[in-house]
Design an enzyme around this catalytic site. Structure first.
Site, short mmCIF file in Angstrom:
data_model
loop_
_atom_site.label_atom_id
_atom_site.label_comp_id
_atom_site.label_asym_id
_atom_site.label_seq_id
_atom_site.Cartn_x
_atom_site.Cartn_y
_atom_site.Cartn_z
N CYS A 122 0.71 -1.06 0.16
CA CYS A 122 -0.14 0.03 -0.06
C CYS A 122 0.86 1.32 0.05
O CYS A 122 1.95 1.38 0.89
CB CYS A 122 -0.79 0.08 1.22
SG CYS A 122 -1.80 1.55 1.54
N ASP B 38 -0.01 -6.05 0.16
CA ASP B 38 -1.31 -6.31 -0.59
C ASP B 38 -0.74 -7.50 -1.36
O ASP B 38 0.10 -7.78 -2.14
CB ASP B 38 -1.56 -4.99 -1.50
CG ASP B 38 -2.11 -3.86 -0.79
OD1 ASP B 38 -2.96 -4.09 0.28
OD2 ASP B 38 -1.92 -2.91 -1.18
N VAL C 235 4.15 -13.11 -25.37
CA VAL C 235 4.89 -12.80 -23.85
C VAL C 235 5.62 -14.19 -23.55
O VAL C 235 4.95 -15.03 -23.52
CB VAL C 235 3.90 -12.36 -22.93
CG1 VAL C 235 4.51 -12.28 -21.57
CG2 VAL C 235 3.39 -10.86 -23.31
N GLU C 236 6.85 -13.97 -23.40
CA GLU C 236 7.47 -15.05 -22.64
C GLU C 236 7.29 -15.41 -21.18
O GLU C 236 7.42 -14.23 -20.31
CB GLU C 236 9.12 -15.09 -22.95
CG GLU C 236 9.78 -16.25 -22.70
CD GLU C 236 10.13 -16.44 -21.23
OE1 GLU C 236 9.85 -17.77 -20.66
OE2 GLU C 236 10.41 -15.59 -20.58
N SER C 237 6.80 -16.62 -20.88
CA SER C 237 5.91 -16.50 -19.35
C SER C 237 7.07 -16.52 -18.32
O SER C 237 6.70 -15.92 -16.91
CB SER C 237 5.32 -17.87 -19.12
OG SER C 237 6.33 -18.98 -19.52
N GLU D 44 -5.26 0.16 -8.81
CA GLU D 44 -5.38 0.58 -10.17
C GLU D 44 -4.39 0.90 -10.86
O GLU D 44 -4.41 0.77 -12.08
CB GLU D 44 -6.34 1.86 -9.87
CG GLU D 44 -7.70 1.70 -9.23
CD GLU D 44 -7.61 1.50 -7.52
OE1 GLU D 44 -8.63 1.62 -7.01
OE2 GLU D 44 -6.46 1.45 -7.02
#
Length: 126
Positions: free
Chosen positions: A45, A52, A67-69, A87
């Site tokens: 936070c 969080d 995307v390569e994981s 957000e």
């Protein structure tokens, strides 16, 4: 191997810490949607510094790159010690996916697990 993987620096390496970017590889023909999910994204936070824990879903429609994981896992790890609102976390992840693979579309949903009895879900679509 027939695929061009010359730009992949993390996969197959001994990197064992967070990174600030996502790597990519050429998308195979007819790959129309990619979805990643994880329940293990930690951040802090920005006001209280309390931890969080969030679930993250990333869905994108690839054009030429995917995307390569492993790099995604290490990128998400980079938020562990960062102060960021959920957000902004969703927007930052979506922006990185957009930068890395230039997809037709990307949607990131961050679900921050209950702390104080409230679950927060936020979405970024680019």
């Amino acid at each position: 191997m027939s695929e061009d993987v010359s730009g992949l620096t993390l996969l197959g390496s001994s990197v064992r810490g967070p990174v600030d970017h996502v790597e990519s590889f050429p998308a195979p023909a007819h790959c129309t949607k990619v979805r990643f999910t994880t329940d293990e994204v930690a951040s802090m936070c920005p006001v209280t510094g309390q931890p969080d824990l969030s679930s993250v879903e990333i869905v994108y429609v690839p054009r030429e790159r995917c995307v390569e994981s492993k790099s995604l896992k290490l990128y998400l790890w980079s938020f562990r010690d960062r102060k960021v609102f959920a957000e902004a976390l969703a927007v930052e992840i979506a922006t990185e996916i957009k930068r890395a693979v230039e997809p037709e579309s990307v949607r990131v949903v961050v679900t921050q697990h209950a702390r104080g009895g409230i679950v927060l879900e936020t979405t970024s679509e680019l």
